[in-house]
Design an enzyme around this catalytic site. Structure first.
Site, PDB file in Angstrom:
ATOM      1  CD  GLU A 153      -2.985  -0.961   0.045  1.00 43.46           C
ATOM      2  OE1 GLU A 153      -2.566  -0.756  -1.111  1.00 43.46           O
ATOM      3  OE2 GLU A 153      -4.193  -1.078   0.303  1.00 43.46           O
ATOM      4  CB  THR A 205      -5.059   5.445  -3.621  1.00 37.01           C
ATOM      5  OG1 THR A 205      -5.966   4.452  -4.079  1.00 37.01           O
ATOM      6  CG2 THR A 205      -5.229   5.603  -2.126  1.00 37.01           C
TER       7      THR A 205
HETATM    8  N1  HSE Z   1      -8.477   4.348   3.156  1.00 34.38           N
HETATM    9  C1  HSE Z   1      -7.873   4.467   1.868  1.00 34.38           C
HETATM   10  C2  HSE Z   1      -8.286   5.787   1.262  1.00 34.38           C
HETATM   11  C3  HSE Z   1      -8.331   3.334   1.000  1.00 34.38           C
HETATM   12  O1  HSE Z   1      -9.483   6.086   1.296  1.00 34.38           O
HETATM   13  O2  HSE Z   1      -7.430   6.531   0.788  1.00 34.38           O
HETATM   14  C4  HSE Z   1      -7.764   3.357  -0.378  1.00 34.38           C
HETATM   15  O3  HSE Z   1      -8.319   2.260  -1.094  1.00 34.38           O
END
Ligand code: HSE
Length: 330
Positions: A153, A205
């Protein structure tokens, strides 16, 4: 056994009000990944899809977690913890190879489109660590696997967050109370049907995080806390109305929804069609809705299709359920 194939599920992070702390795993779609044990300490990535993801393992969301695993294996093998790691409770036999000679070749067939908001990067990371752990004789606990998977991530979004990789590894609905140190709680819930629409635009993201305000008003924080607590209580008490009332986000959604054409209309009309509620899946652009039965979930899909047909934007929909198992060895 030096090879394994896994099915790594898509996930919905945030669950509307729980930014970075709540997520659930989906039965569909999923990626298929094959891992092969190598007898030299390196990671090789091969891709069987057309997504042109980085083949440098340090830049790949499956590769980075595996490199972190190899590093920890090599370090632990020379430290006091070696005995504990290599002979954990329940483990029989030795590692398949000396720790300094272990490596992996990963082959990925992605079904979950990158940039879709349903945990594409997390599926690669979660699938890789579960498969690698299996090949090593399950020397690590699930919480360790989440710790490794978060390296993926970091590659994808610049920050470690576990709200996709934790449900991907544990299955079901997970609450990440803390990531440093990790504290993951699996939340029981009633049967939930999930409808997802993925409008065919890409939202990175990293970009969707960049646009967020860094400060929140106390009154908004209080409302959000109420919703998070209400949602978790609703799941545990199997109270569908409470789940529906709590699917409200006054902090992230007002900013991010501007990136998603048709968002307000989808949300309003899906609720009118009987959905409990829903919102942006992860960082978008996918939108998800929860429903209490399959017939409503299919009506909700129809509503989504009608809206995007009218707007003239390509889309993909899924009508699915909550995956209780997480990454599956097949
Ligand atoms: N919690 C993260 C965001 C998830 O909303 O940026 C990304 O899939």
């Amino acid at each position: 056994m030096n090879q394994v194939t896994v099915q790594a599920p898509a996930t919905v992070a945030n669950l509307v009000c729980g930014f970075d702390i709540l997520g659930l795993a989906l039965d569909e779609p999923y990626d298929i990944m094959e891992l092969r044990l190598l007898d030299e300490p390196r990671v090789i990535i091969t891709s069987k899809d057309g997504f042109a993801l980085p083949s440098d393992p340090a830049l790949n969301t499956a590769g980075a977690p595996l490199l972190a695993m190899l590093e920890e294996l090599a370090l632990t093998a020379t430290s006091d913890r070696a005995g504990a790691l290599l002979q954990p409770p329940g483990r029989t036999g030795a590692l398949p190879l000396p720790p300094g000679r272990i490596g992996f070749e990963v082959s990925i067939s992605k079904q979950i489109k990158p940039g879709s908001g349903i945990g594409s990067s997390a599926a690669s990371a979660a699938g890789a660590v579960v498969a690698a752990n299996h090949l090593l004789g399950n020397i690590w606990a699930k919480e360790d696997l989440v710790r490794f998977a978060m390296f993926g991530e970091k590659v994808a979004s610049g920050v470690k967050h576990a709200d996709n990789v934790a449900p991907g590894i544990y299955g079901g609905i997970t609450l990440i109370r803390s990531i440093f140190p990790l504290d993951i709680i699996t939340i029981p819930a009633p049967t939930l049907h999930v409808t997802v629409v993925h409008p065919q635009i890409e939202v990175r993201t990293a970009d969707a995080r960049q646009i967020l305000r860094k400060q929140v008003l106390l009154k908004d924080a209080i409302r959000q806390w109420g919703n998070i607590a209400g949602l978790v209580a609703g799941f545990i008490k199997q109270d569908y109305d409470l789940i529906g009332r709590s699917l409200e986000d006054v902090i992230i959604e007002p900013v991010r929804s501007m990136l998603i054409p048709g968002f307000d209309e989808v949300k309003q009309q899906c609720k009118a069609a009987g959905a409990l509620g829903g919102g942006i899946s992860g960082s978008g652009p996918s939108i998800f809705m929860l429903s209490r039965d399959a017939a409503i979930a299919r009506n909700v899909e129809k509503v989504m299709q009608d809206i995007y047909n009218r707007i003239g934007l390509d889309y993909h929909t899924y009508v699915t359920t909550v995956n209780q198992q997480g990454v599956k060895i097949i």
